[in-house]
Design an enzyme around this catalytic site. Sequence first.
Site, PDB file in Angstrom:
ATOM      1  N   HIS A  69       7.771  10.514 -26.966  1.00  0.00           N
ATOM      2  CA  HIS A  69       6.750  11.326 -26.305  1.00  0.00           C
ATOM      3  C   HIS A  69       6.935  12.815 -26.614  1.00  0.00           C
ATOM      4  O   HIS A  69       5.971  13.514 -26.963  1.00  0.00           O
ATOM      5  CB  HIS A  69       6.784  11.074 -24.794  1.00  0.00           C
ATOM      6  CG  HIS A  69       5.794  11.925 -24.038  1.00  0.00           C
ATOM      7  ND1 HIS A  69       4.434  11.757 -24.143  1.00  0.00           N
ATOM      8  CD2 HIS A  69       5.972  12.987 -23.196  1.00  0.00           C
ATOM      9  CE1 HIS A  69       3.815  12.658 -23.393  1.00  0.00           C
ATOM     10  NE2 HIS A  69       4.725  13.412 -22.807  1.00  0.00           N
TER      11      HIS A  69
ATOM     12  N   HIS B 201      -1.215  12.266 -26.918  1.00  0.00           N
ATOM     13  CA  HIS B 201      -1.650  10.984 -26.361  1.00  0.00           C
ATOM     14  C   HIS B 201      -2.418  10.160 -27.386  1.00  0.00           C
ATOM     15  O   HIS B 201      -2.312   8.934 -27.404  1.00  0.00           O
ATOM     16  CB  HIS B 201      -2.515  11.207 -25.109  1.00  0.00           C
ATOM     17  CG  HIS B 201      -1.694  11.508 -23.883  1.00  0.00           C
ATOM     18  ND1 HIS B 201      -2.225  12.064 -22.744  1.00  0.00           N
ATOM     19  CD2 HIS B 201      -0.378  11.325 -23.622  1.00  0.00           C
ATOM     20  CE1 HIS B 201      -1.261  12.218 -21.847  1.00  0.00           C
ATOM     21  NE2 HIS B 201      -0.136  11.784 -22.352  1.00  0.00           N
TER      22      HIS B 201
ATOM     23  N   GLU C 195       8.987  18.955 -24.223  1.00  0.00           N
ATOM     24  CA  GLU C 195       8.428  19.385 -22.931  1.00  0.00           C
ATOM     25  C   GLU C 195       9.010  20.746 -22.524  1.00  0.00           C
ATOM     26  O   GLU C 195       8.356  21.533 -21.850  1.00  0.00           O
ATOM     27  CB  GLU C 195       8.694  18.345 -21.835  1.00  0.00           C
ATOM     28  CG  GLU C 195       7.981  17.005 -22.024  1.00  0.00           C
ATOM     29  CD  GLU C 195       6.476  17.046 -21.727  1.00  0.00           C
ATOM     30  OE1 GLU C 195       5.957  18.114 -21.339  1.00  0.00           O
ATOM     31  OE2 GLU C 195       5.819  16.009 -21.902  1.00  0.00           O
TER      32      GLU C 195
ATOM     33  N   LYS D 138       7.340  23.342 -13.348  1.00  0.00           N
ATOM     34  CA  LYS D 138       6.646  22.115 -12.922  1.00  0.00           C
ATOM     35  C   LYS D 138       6.507  22.085 -11.399  1.00  0.00           C
ATOM     36  O   LYS D 138       5.443  21.768 -10.859  1.00  0.00           O
ATOM     37  CB  LYS D 138       7.426  20.890 -13.421  1.00  0.00           C
ATOM     38  CG  LYS D 138       6.836  19.578 -12.977  1.00  0.00           C
ATOM     39  CD  LYS D 138       5.967  18.969 -14.037  1.00  0.00           C
ATOM     40  CE  LYS D 138       5.104  17.848 -13.505  1.00  0.00           C
ATOM     41  NZ  LYS D 138       5.079  16.660 -14.310  1.00  0.00           N
TER      42      LYS D 138
ATOM     43  N   HIS E 268      -0.874  17.819 -25.196  1.00  0.00           N
ATOM     44  CA  HIS E 268      -0.936  16.390 -24.906  1.00  0.00           C
ATOM     45  C   HIS E 268      -2.186  15.682 -25.432  1.00  0.00           C
ATOM     46  O   HIS E 268      -2.213  14.460 -25.480  1.00  0.00           O
ATOM     47  CB  HIS E 268      -0.804  16.146 -23.394  1.00  0.00           C
ATOM     48  CG  HIS E 268       0.621  16.249 -22.911  1.00  0.00           C
ATOM     49  ND1 HIS E 268       1.362  17.406 -23.036  1.00  0.00           N
ATOM     50  CD2 HIS E 268       1.445  15.345 -22.315  1.00  0.00           C
ATOM     51  CE1 HIS E 268       2.568  17.207 -22.532  1.00  0.00           C
ATOM     52  NE2 HIS E 268       2.655  15.969 -22.097  1.00  0.00           N
TER      53      HIS E 268
ATOM     54  N   GLU F 198      -4.138  17.869  -9.801  1.00  0.00           N
ATOM     55  CA  GLU F 198      -4.695  18.361 -11.069  1.00  0.00           C
ATOM     56  C   GLU F 198      -6.161  18.775 -10.959  1.00  0.00           C
ATOM     57  O   GLU F 198      -6.985  18.416 -11.786  1.00  0.00           O
ATOM     58  CB  GLU F 198      -4.516  17.292 -12.161  1.00  0.00           C
ATOM     59  CG  GLU F 198      -4.558  17.886 -13.547  1.00  0.00           C
ATOM     60  CD  GLU F 198      -4.102  16.910 -14.625  1.00  0.00           C
ATOM     61  OE1 GLU F 198      -2.949  16.447 -14.553  1.00  0.00           O
ATOM     62  OE2 GLU F 198      -4.908  16.641 -15.508  1.00  0.00           O
TER      63      GLU F 198
ATOM     64  N   ARG G 102       0.819  -1.232   0.000  1.00  0.00           N
ATOM     65  CA  ARG G 102       0.000   0.000   0.000  1.00  0.00           C
ATOM     66  C   ARG G 102       0.849   1.276   0.000  1.00  0.00           C
ATOM     67  O   ARG G 102       0.405   2.337   0.435  1.00  0.00           O
ATOM     68  CB  ARG G 102      -0.979   0.027   1.175  1.00  0.00           C
ATOM     69  CG  ARG G 102      -1.953  -1.135   1.150  1.00  0.00           C
ATOM     70  CD  ARG G 102      -3.179  -0.859   1.975  1.00  0.00           C
ATOM     71  NE  ARG G 102      -4.091  -1.972   1.881  1.00  0.00           N
ATOM     72  CZ  ARG G 102      -4.093  -3.018   2.693  1.00  0.00           C
ATOM     73  NH1 ARG G 102      -3.212  -3.082   3.680  1.00  0.00           N
ATOM     74  NH2 ARG G 102      -4.955  -3.993   2.524  1.00  0.00           N
TER      75      ARG G 102
ATOM     76  N   LYS H  43       2.916  11.704 -10.582  1.00  0.00           N
ATOM     77  CA  LYS H  43       2.017  10.903 -11.426  1.00  0.00           C
ATOM     78  C   LYS H  43       2.715   9.602 -11.769  1.00  0.00           C
ATOM     79  O   LYS H  43       3.856   9.611 -12.251  1.00  0.00           O
ATOM     80  CB  LYS H  43       1.696  11.651 -12.721  1.00  0.00           C
ATOM     81  CG  LYS H  43       0.638  12.710 -12.548  1.00  0.00           C
ATOM     82  CD  LYS H  43       0.235  13.251 -13.909  1.00  0.00           C
ATOM     83  CE  LYS H  43      -0.794  14.352 -13.775  1.00  0.00           C
ATOM     84  NZ  LYS H  43      -1.105  14.983 -15.074  1.00  0.00           N
TER      85      LYS H  43
ATOM     86  N   ARG I   2      -2.714  22.518 -12.731  1.00  0.00           N
ATOM     87  CA  ARG I   2      -1.814  21.456 -13.210  1.00  0.00           C
ATOM     88  C   ARG I   2      -2.254  20.944 -14.578  1.00  0.00           C
ATOM     89  O   ARG I   2      -1.426  20.475 -15.367  1.00  0.00           O
ATOM     90  CB  ARG I   2      -1.743  20.312 -12.185  1.00  0.00           C
ATOM     91  CG  ARG I   2      -0.737  19.255 -12.612  1.00  0.00           C
ATOM     92  CD  ARG I   2      -0.323  18.321 -11.512  1.00  0.00           C
ATOM     93  NE  ARG I   2       0.626  17.354 -12.035  1.00  0.00           N
ATOM     94  CZ  ARG I   2       1.225  16.438 -11.329  1.00  0.00           C
ATOM     95  NH1 ARG I   2       0.993  16.362 -10.033  1.00  0.00           N
ATOM     96  NH2 ARG I   2       2.072  15.594 -11.892  1.00  0.00           N
TER      97      ARG I   2
ATOM     98  N   ASN J 100      -0.689  19.850 -19.445  1.00  0.00           N
ATOM     99  CA  ASN J 100      -1.054  18.927 -20.528  1.00  0.00           C
ATOM    100  C   ASN J 100      -1.135  19.643 -21.875  1.00  0.00           C
ATOM    101  O   ASN J 100      -1.704  19.098 -22.826  1.00  0.00           O
ATOM    102  CB  ASN J 100      -2.390  18.248 -20.218  1.00  0.00           C
ATOM    103  CG  ASN J 100      -2.306  17.422 -18.962  1.00  0.00           C
ATOM    104  OD1 ASN J 100      -1.333  16.705 -18.759  1.00  0.00           O
ATOM    105  ND2 ASN J 100      -3.292  17.558 -18.084  1.00  0.00           N
TER     106      ASN J 100
HETATM  107  N1  GLY Z   1       2.963  15.715 -17.231  1.00  0.00           N
HETATM  108  C1  GLY Z   1       1.967  16.555 -16.722  1.00  0.00           C
HETATM  109  C2  GLY Z   1       1.835  16.495 -15.235  1.00  0.00           C
HETATM  110  O1  GLY Z   1       2.661  15.900 -14.575  1.00  0.00           O
HETATM  111  O2  GLY Z   1       0.895  17.006 -14.690  1.00  0.00           O
END
Ligand code: GLY
Length: 349
Positions: free
Chosen positions: A252, A236, A180, A211, A232, A221, A116, A138, A225, A229
């Site tokens: 990417h 994606h 990025e 960041k 993206h 997010e 956990r 993330k 946040r 994206n």
């Molecule tokens: N890659 C976008 C974020 O970490 O929120």
Amino acid sequence: MKIRVDLGARGYDVHVGHGTRAQLASIIRERASRAKCAVIVTSPKLRALPWFDLVTGLETDVVEVPDGERAKTPETFVGLVETLAQRGLSRDDLVVAVGGGAITDLAGFAAASYLRGIDVLHVATSVAGQVDAAIGGKTGVNLVAGKNLLGAFHQPIAVVCDLDVLETLPPRDFRAGLGEVVKCALLEGLGAEELRLMSFEAQVELAISLKARVVSGDEREGSTRALLNYGHTLAHAMERASILQGHDDLRHGEAVAIGLAFAARLARALGRLDDAGVEVHDEMLASVQLPSRVPAQYDTADLLEAMSHDKKAHHDLTFVLAGPQGFSVVRGVDATLVRDELEHFRGES
Ligand code: GLY
């Protein structure tokens, strides 16, 4: 240099500079003082590189996982968690992820789930990993239905970004990571010339600072946040199509670059951005030699379908777009407009 991700008890430093991997054992001593064992998760390719001289100061095992997106499968995840259990890692022990975004996502998710949740420290070895993926907690793997659909927020105890490590990257991978960086420069309102005049170290610092600041203000997010994206949605969709087509030859950062160029055009079609704004995007991407056109192998209809299933969408087409008041998340963008703009974008020479 240390850049703080300020999340109270879950806060941590990003250690960035030349040679920072030499600080690994002291960072672990400070941040995981009860740990006795560490499992380093990395790929065979990375393990063979000359800089792979990492010292944790703990009893250490190395576990190898595939490179790139091939690491991010539910099967690899389960295999990794089984390995952590076989190695007898306890709640006080530590996973050290050494790799690009795919490996830190996978290893972070294993650490988030095993018992956990145990500690993870990221040693980010790609440009995109250093400026984006390793920071912010993330973690996750891909499902057939889409990228990163199985995962968790799990903040690392520290992130080590050793710029020396980037010297061994193949030129294409190095360049791709700049996608990025360009995203961050655009979000910060920089012009193409300003970015061009910055040293690489300054570009990395700009991106990491952005960041860290954004994650510190919105860990999960809920609001700002989501702006990270930018580019993206289409990125994606192309990556998902690549997985379905059985290849992963689009990096990417390259996908993000193409997604940024498209997002600029979509913003213009919606009256949010002028021609000069689109040009800034194109110039920045060209200055770091990144692609800005959708490769022919992707079908427009497949991309539209994938974009409407992006996990950021809410049963509709959602994009981060530039606008007169700055960037914002725009939901419910008309599908016909997106298709027409995408077709037009694909037809540009
Ligand atoms: N890659 C976008 C974020 O970490 O929120």
